[in-house]
Design an enzyme around this catalytic site. Structure first.
Site, short mmCIF file in Angstrom:
data_model
loop_
_atom_site.label_atom_id
_atom_site.label_comp_id
_atom_site.label_asym_id
_atom_site.label_seq_id
_atom_site.Cartn_x
_atom_site.Cartn_y
_atom_site.Cartn_z
N SER A 27 0.83 -1.21 0.00
CA SER A 27 0.00 0.00 0.00
C SER A 27 0.86 1.25 0.00
CB SER A 27 -0.90 0.03 1.24
OG SER A 27 -1.77 -1.05 1.26
N ARG A 83 0.29 8.12 5.75
CA ARG A 83 -0.60 7.30 6.58
C ARG A 83 -2.04 7.80 6.49
NH1 ARG A 83 -0.26 2.78 9.39
NH2 ARG A 83 1.99 2.75 9.06
N HIS A 115 -3.27 6.40 3.28
CA HIS A 115 -3.46 4.96 3.48
C HIS A 115 -4.82 4.66 4.13
CE1 HIS A 115 -2.69 1.27 6.04
NE2 HIS A 115 -2.37 0.82 4.86
#
Lengths: 206, 206
Positions: A15, A38, A41
């Site tokens: 990812s 993040r 993500h």
């Protein structure tokens, strides 16, 4: 269908590779990039690369606060649920949220204000040097900023990422003017998931 | 700063007015609109108006399942935290999540697979007619679909909105082919917050 990746470490690694690739020419200072990636993500939304604003040294101060075992106060149970509490406990800290406390609910009803405001007052009273994480309620962020100005609270870090259409953008613009360590997503976007992702990103850098 | 709206009902009302206005010419059948608008309310992301797909009668069946007190199984603690559990309890249902159970963690580690897969297996075994809500882990959705095809589970409703870059979009395309009541967000976007918003939207229609 049987060939999909089932290993959690491989999924996360893959990812982040995809995110880095798709960000292309967009580069960030190392630690800021870790936070931004993040968030992406967690949301699959690359617009966060444009709207995430981090005050000077906020990440350094955030890491210090977490390492010092400071408690984290969230505005929602969702943000609380998304924070890696086992990791946080290694540093001695706890995540707390008062929004469902009976005294908070009662007071909010009496005054006709959000439970988030009343819960924020309770958190500030308990720990004026805490880490404050607001992913949902602009009202909680407005209350926090009011008390910062009044000198009642001096947060170690403010994660100000409320989401929505009424007050969210305005509350975050206000936060950008204050002299506190902050991490903000400008405009309407944000959320409890984004708030938790930011806390986790900081912890994973320690 | 003192003039911001502090009443939670006014904030929500005003938010939905703004969402309806900005959707402009985009209209939806009444109940689908309620779901789509609550997702946008949670994310401030209008692309959900384009990617939300609801199977025929899924909302009707979802309402029946909730009214019948069916339990809801989520893939994350965050989705669980975001669901209005007080409202759900009025119908006799509960939200359950096994992802942190020690037996689940152990089994996942042994097999090198996600805890979400193992937690899904446990949920299916417990309640093959439950409501399954997946906001994060494509692996959980793939496992659920495998067992649907094997005839081990016949869900009352599948909310399939995993988010991310590895398997999320593919898992949801697969779900669209199955003959189960589903609510899906196509592509990469989704999330635990979106999953919870959908459950709440359905409950608030009853």
């Amino acid at each position: 269908m049987e060939s999909y990746i089932k290993n959690p470490y491989e999924i996360e690694k893959k990812s982040f590779e995809i995110i880095t690739k798709e960000l292309g020419d967009r580069t960030f200072p190392h630690e800021i990039g870790k936070v931004v990636k993040r968030i992406i993500h967690t949301t699959a939304d690359f617009t966060f690369a444009d709207i995430t604003v981090i005050s000077d040294e906020a990440i350094k101060k955030a890491k210090e606060a977490i390492k010092a075992g400071k408690n984290i106060y969230t505005d929602t149970k969702m943000a609380m649920a998304g924070i890696n509490k086992r990791r946080l406990a290694e540093f001695g800290g706890e995540v707390l949220n008062y929004v469902s406390d009976p005294d908070v609910a009662l007071k909010a009803k009496e005054e006709g204000i959000t439970r988030s405001i009343v819960a924020m007052r309770k958190a500030i009273k308990e720990n004026p040097q805490g880490i404050f994480v607001i992913g949902n309620a602009p009202t909680a962020l407005f209350e926090l900023m009011k008390q910062i100005k009044e000198g009642n609270v001096n947060p170690s870090l403010v994660i100000g990422v409320p989401v929505g259409f009424v007050g969210a953008a305005e509350s975050k613009e206000e936060l950008l003017k204050l002299d506190v360590p902050y991490i903000v997503t400008r405009g309407r976007k944000g959320g409890s998931n984004v708030a938790a992702a930011i806390v986790n990103a900081v912890m994973y850098m320690i």
